[in-house]
Design a protein around this motif. Structure first.
Motif, PDB file in Angstrom:
ATOM      1  N   LEU A 120     -49.544   9.071  38.614  1.00  0.00           N
ATOM      2  CA  LEU A 120     -50.237   8.051  37.814  1.00  0.00           C
ATOM      3  C   LEU A 120     -49.814   6.736  37.988  1.00  0.00           C
ATOM      4  N   ILE A 121     -51.069   5.850  37.928  1.00  0.00           N
ATOM      5  CA  ILE A 121     -50.610   4.636  37.850  1.00  0.00           C
ATOM      6  C   ILE A 121     -50.973   4.119  36.551  1.00  0.00           C
ATOM      7  N   ARG A 122     -50.184   3.454  35.773  1.00  0.00           N
ATOM      8  CA  ARG A 122     -50.381   3.070  34.333  1.00  0.00           C
ATOM      9  C   ARG A 122     -50.238   1.603  34.279  1.00  0.00           C
ATOM     10  N   VAL A 123     -51.607   1.075  33.337  1.00  0.00           N
ATOM     11  CA  VAL A 123     -51.753  -0.228  33.268  1.00  0.00           C
ATOM     12  C   VAL A 123     -51.263  -0.648  31.784  1.00  0.00           C
ATOM     13  N   VAL A 124     -50.306  -1.441  31.724  1.00  0.00           N
ATOM     14  CA  VAL A 124     -49.781  -1.672  30.353  1.00  0.00           C
ATOM     15  C   VAL A 124     -50.174  -3.217  29.763  1.00  0.00           C
ATOM     16  N   ASP A 125     -50.260  -3.185  28.475  1.00  0.00           N
ATOM     17  CA  ASP A 125     -50.641  -4.517  27.881  1.00  0.00           C
ATOM     18  C   ASP A 125     -49.190  -5.291  27.893  1.00  0.00           C
ATOM     19  N   TYR A 126     -49.082  -6.458  28.674  1.00  0.00           N
ATOM     20  CA  TYR A 126     -47.943  -7.309  28.639  1.00  0.00           C
ATOM     21  C   TYR A 126     -47.448  -7.582  27.231  1.00  0.00           C
TER      22      TYR A 126
ATOM     23  N   ASP B  50     -54.778   1.836  30.255  1.00  0.00           N
ATOM     24  CA  ASP B  50     -55.233   2.539  31.351  1.00  0.00           C
ATOM     25  C   ASP B  50     -54.158   3.403  31.954  1.00  0.00           C
ATOM     26  N   THR B  51     -54.870   4.456  32.591  1.00  0.00           N
ATOM     27  CA  THR B  51     -53.924   5.251  33.509  1.00  0.00           C
ATOM     28  C   THR B  51     -55.235   5.550  34.772  1.00  0.00           C
ATOM     29  N   HIS B  52     -54.691   5.489  35.818  1.00  0.00           N
ATOM     30  CA  HIS B  52     -55.674   6.079  37.141  1.00  0.00           C
ATOM     31  C   HIS B  52     -55.038   6.795  37.974  1.00  0.00           C
ATOM     32  N   LYS B  53     -55.969   7.812  38.639  1.00  0.00           N
ATOM     33  CA  LYS B  53     -55.376   8.839  39.457  1.00  0.00           C
ATOM     34  C   LYS B  53     -56.163   8.303  40.809  1.00  0.00           C
TER      35      LYS B  53
END
Length: 322
Positions: free
Chosen positions: A260-266, A273-276
């Protein structure tokens, strides 16, 4: 201490651009700055020993640097995108003409070189390197056989970086320590930062003012003006990389144990979000100069380009119909 483990939002639909060409795991990525007319480049380091230069917007192949005889662990471009420097398991770092692909100079070492960067605020011909022999070296590429050892670690190094705005080098080692190095100073190491776990990766924002570190299940961020911690996130996965966008609104993180690629609010540390897309763990990630795109490199041998704001028009992406 903030946590980025709850809750998981509905995943945004995201179709990345897939960049093929490598035959083994992609271990490090770097965008150039803007060259002209919003144009920029992307360079990738791979265990196949053949770094690749691409168009940063489209991912199109521009050239391959051929000459190493072992895995390439690091590849960086200088500020003008006219030269590249690579670090390899063949006990060398090499400097290349980034336009023609011609090898300019070989920098010999006595062990595997894991990382290299241009220290071009000292002179236009300086390169800093680090690797398995625990030493941080400064090379004048006009005299490649006479490097200066500017610092050492108690364990092999994973990364060396150059902060252009501070004119300092950063070295991250398997001793869980990040050294701040002034190569012009007699004492050289001006500060040391301790990581809470094994360091997987360190990254700088494009302006060099924030340093992020992936260490165990923690993401730490330091202000490079004060070298004080400004962010400390605890997550529920073993972090492989944590990259921050130029706007300081997003952190993109990979994990050692999943795809997974995780997008985190700074600001809040919340998972956005998580992306595959990758078929192997993500080893590195970085943002392009305007922060609208980020690149990921994976064990699966591919580089993928993702939008920071999926569905907007940018480069080859068209706006999503509502």
């Amino acid at each position: 201490m903030p946590s980025s483990t709850t809750p998981t939002p509905q995943q945004a639909q995201q179709i990345p651009l897939t960049c093929s060409g490598h035959t083994r795991p992609v271990v490090q990525l770097a965008f150039s700055g803007f060259i002209s007319c919003n144009h920029y480049m992307l360079i990738s380091a791979c265990k196949d020993g053949k770094p690749i230069l691409r168009d940063g917007q489209t991912g199109d192949w521009l050239g391959t640097f051929v000459g190493h005889k072992g895995a390439v662990w690091s590849a960086m471009l200088n500020a003008s995108t006219t030269r590249a420097v690579t670090a390899s398991a063949d006990y060398t770092a090499k400097v290349w003409n980034a336009i023609s692909g011609q090898e300019l100079v070989t920098l010999p070492h006595n062990h595997i070189v894991k990382s290299a960067d241009f220290a071009e605020d000292i002179t236009a011909a300086e390169v800093i390197t680090g690797g398995q022999d625990k030493a941080v070296r400064l090379f004048d590429i006009t005299r490649p056989d006479a490097p200066t050892t500017v610092a050492t670690h108690d364990a092999p190094l994973r990364n060396v970086k150059w902060t252009r705005h501070k004119r300092l080098a950063l070295s991250a080692g398997e001793d869980r320590r990040i050294n701040i190095i002034d190569p012009r100073s007699a004492s050289a190491v001006v500060a040391s930062l301790d990581a809470p776990g094994p360091i997987a990766n360190v990254s700088l924002t494009g302006d060099g003012k924030l340093l992020s570190c992936a260490a165990g299940n923690r993401i730490l961020v330091w202000d490079t003006d004060t070298f004080k911690v400004v962010k400390d996130l605890t997550v529920d996965y073993d972090v492989s990389v944590a990259a921050i966008n130029p706007q300081r609104t997003r952190i993109v993180a990979g994990a050692r144990s999943d795809l997974l690629i995780r997008v985190v609010d700074y600001e809040s540390g919340a998972l956005v979000d998580t992306h595959k897309g990758h078929h192997g763990p993500v080893h590195d990630a970085c943002f392009n100069p305007d922060g609208q795109v980020y690149a990921t490199g994976s064990e699966d041998g591919t580089v993928r380009l993702w939008q920071t704001h999926p569905g907007t028009a940018y480069g080859l992406w068209k706006p999503r119909a509502l």
